[in-house]
Design an enzyme around this catalytic site. Structure first.
Site, mmCIF file in Angstrom:
data_model
loop_
_atom_site.group_PDB
_atom_site.id
_atom_site.type_symbol
_atom_site.label_atom_id
_atom_site.label_comp_id
_atom_site.label_asym_id
_atom_site.label_seq_id
_atom_site.Cartn_x
_atom_site.Cartn_y
_atom_site.Cartn_z
ATOM 1 N N CYS A 127 -5.376 0.354 3.351
ATOM 2 C CA CYS A 127 -5.488 -1.063 3.730
ATOM 3 C C CYS A 127 -6.889 -1.604 3.476
ATOM 4 O O CYS A 127 -7.067 -2.739 3.044
ATOM 5 C CB CYS A 127 -5.123 -1.235 5.188
ATOM 6 S SG CYS A 127 -6.259 -0.394 6.314
ATOM 7 N N GLN A 166 0.812 -1.216 0.000
ATOM 8 C CA GLN A 166 0.000 0.000 0.000
ATOM 9 C C GLN A 166 0.845 1.265 0.000
ATOM 10 O O GLN A 166 0.343 2.343 -0.323
ATOM 11 C CB GLN A 166 -0.985 -0.001 1.169
ATOM 12 C CG GLN A 166 -0.371 0.086 2.543
ATOM 13 C CD GLN A 166 -1.415 -0.108 3.653
ATOM 14 O OE1 GLN A 166 -1.819 -1.223 3.945
ATOM 15 N NE2 GLN A 166 -1.859 0.984 4.268
ATOM 16 N N ASN A 224 -1.388 -9.493 4.214
ATOM 17 C CA ASN A 224 -1.274 -8.062 4.492
ATOM 18 C C ASN A 224 -0.941 -7.314 3.199
ATOM 19 O O ASN A 224 -0.768 -7.937 2.147
ATOM 20 C CB ASN A 224 -0.195 -7.843 5.571
ATOM 21 C CG ASN A 224 -0.366 -6.523 6.308
ATOM 22 O OD1 ASN A 224 -1.173 -5.666 5.924
ATOM 23 N ND2 ASN A 224 0.398 -6.337 7.373
ATOM 24 N N HIS A 261 -6.538 -1.340 11.312
ATOM 25 C CA HIS A 261 -5.907 -1.832 10.091
ATOM 26 C C HIS A 261 -6.809 -2.909 9.492
ATOM 27 O O HIS A 261 -7.694 -3.424 10.185
ATOM 28 C CB HIS A 261 -4.517 -2.393 10.432
ATOM 29 C CG HIS A 261 -3.711 -2.804 9.238
ATOM 30 N ND1 HIS A 261 -3.550 -1.990 8.138
ATOM 31 C CD2 HIS A 261 -3.023 -3.949 8.957
ATOM 32 C CE1 HIS A 261 -2.800 -2.623 7.243
ATOM 33 N NE2 HIS A 261 -2.473 -3.813 7.717
#
Ligand SMILES: *[C@@H]1O[C@H](CO)[C@@H](O)[C@H](O)[C@H]1NC(C)=O
Ligand SMILES: *[C@@H]1O[C@H](CO)[C@@H](O)[C@H](O)[C@H]1NC(C)=O
Length: 342
Positions: free
Chosen positions: A150, A144, A306, A285
């Site tokens: 996110c 990102q 992630n 997150h």
């Protein structure tokens, strides 16, 4: 003669021990030198350039602090996971939080999902372990960058998963389209997966990553590209909150968007093993649960994808403890999970 020799050997050994202990106490110049060198090497690896000597000195201090913390953690009691120096090592934890997360908790309760009831409520054929990567339902890990997007990465990964499961095609979809065009969310300033799903449904789908590539900035919406969707969803559902059993039922069926407190120091530098904290439940997150399993030692974990590049965690993934005593799940991961339907 011989006696005197023995005496001087003893004396010099003692002296050496004393010197070493003193220099350790003062944080040896040798260690400082090594850290300085390590910072230079790290800068080269990560292509980091500082604007001036003052900035560099400031970053070096932060780097040194972080390296010392990481080493102290790794040399301490074995808690099943390790930390490592990564691209976030010259950032304070506050700076890291500001630049690399981006889940905006709803201030009011959102209308929970647009499809009810929870469709996997009676699902019992749950495999002991599952990894959606091996079923080719997960695209490569993305980064990102310095953008609080996110939420968009999480929504897109869940959508890529259900698209593969339903249509048999794994197509990287556009995160930037959500960042630029979904005005109910705030682009690089954070957002929510449920709102992203709502946006995607309302626009009839999402474009491909190739057509509308990621820029890591808060751009203007390219409506021509937006009008060219490559995959669509019928809606979305929230996983019943604070219920890891329900989350398991969902993840057994498809990759699931998960909100998490992902901003702690140990999260910042997580590198391998099954993460077991420390963290709270201030979810800030978003990631995607793409599997689960159990280690040979018997520790149950979730597998999370992630969006911090492959240099973080286990090639961009984290294993994190599953079925913990807190209903919220570790780091609040069972609080606000949801998934698109197709
Ligand atoms: C689950 O089973 C119960 C009892 O048979 C039923 O009432 C309910 O509608 C089922 N839920 C789903 C989502 O199928
Ligand atoms: C872009 O950034 C501003 C804050 O600077 C934010 O309020 C706005 O919602 C963002 N735009 C989009 C489309 O995300």
């Amino acid at each position: 003669m011989a006696k005197q020799n023995k005496f001087s050997v003893l004396t010099s050994t003692t002296l050496l021990v004393i010197i070493v202990s003193i220099s350790e106490m003062l944080c040896s110049p040798l260690e400082e030198q090594q850290l300085l060198k390590q910072h230079e090497e790290w800068m080269a690896i990560h292509g980091r350039i500082y604007k001036d000597a003052i900035e560099k000195a400031k970053r070096l201090e932060i780097f040194k602090e972080n390296v010392k913390r990481i080493n102290a953690f790794n040399n301490g009691k074995d808690v099943g996971y390790k930390l490592a120096v990564n691209k976030f090592t010259d950032l304070t934890n506050e700076e890291f939080r500001a630049s690399s997360t981006g889940y905006k908790r709803p201030t009011r309760v959102l209308s929970s999902g647009d499809e009810k009831p929870f469709k996997y409520a009676n699902f019992t054929a749950i495999p002991a372990a599952l990894d959606w990567r091996t079923k080719k339902a997960v695209t490569p890990v993305k980064d990102q960058g310095d953008c609080g997007s996110c939420w968009a990465f999480s929504a897109v990964a869940a959508m890529e998963g259900i698209t593969m499961i339903k249509k048999g095609k794994l197509v990287p979809l556009s995160v930037q389209e959500l960042v630029d065009c979904d005005v109910d969310d705030n682009g690089c300033h954070g957002g929510l997966m449920d709102r992203a799903f709502k946006f995607i449904k309302s626009k009839g789908g999402l474009s491909t990553e190739a057509n509308y590539p990621y820029q890591a900035n808060n751009g203007t919406c390219n409506t021509a590209k937006m009008a060219n969707p490559a995959a669509s969803i019928t809606g979305y559902q929230d996983v019943p909150a604070n219920n890891e059993k329900a989350l398991l039922q969902a993840v057994a069926n498809q990759p699931v968007s998960v909100a998490i407190e992902g901003s702690g120091l140990n999260f910042q530098f997580y590198s391998s093993g099954v993460f077991s904290g420390s963290c709270g439940t201030s979810i800030d997150h978003a990631v995607t649960a793409v599997g689960y399993g159990k280690t040979s030692r018997g520790t149950k974990y979730w597998l999370l994808k992630n969006s911090w590049g492959t240099g973080w965690g286990e090639s961009g993934y984290m294993r994190i403890q599953r079925d913990v005593s807190s209903k919220a799940g570790l780091c609040g991961l069972a609080m606000e999970a949801s998934y698109p339907t197709a």
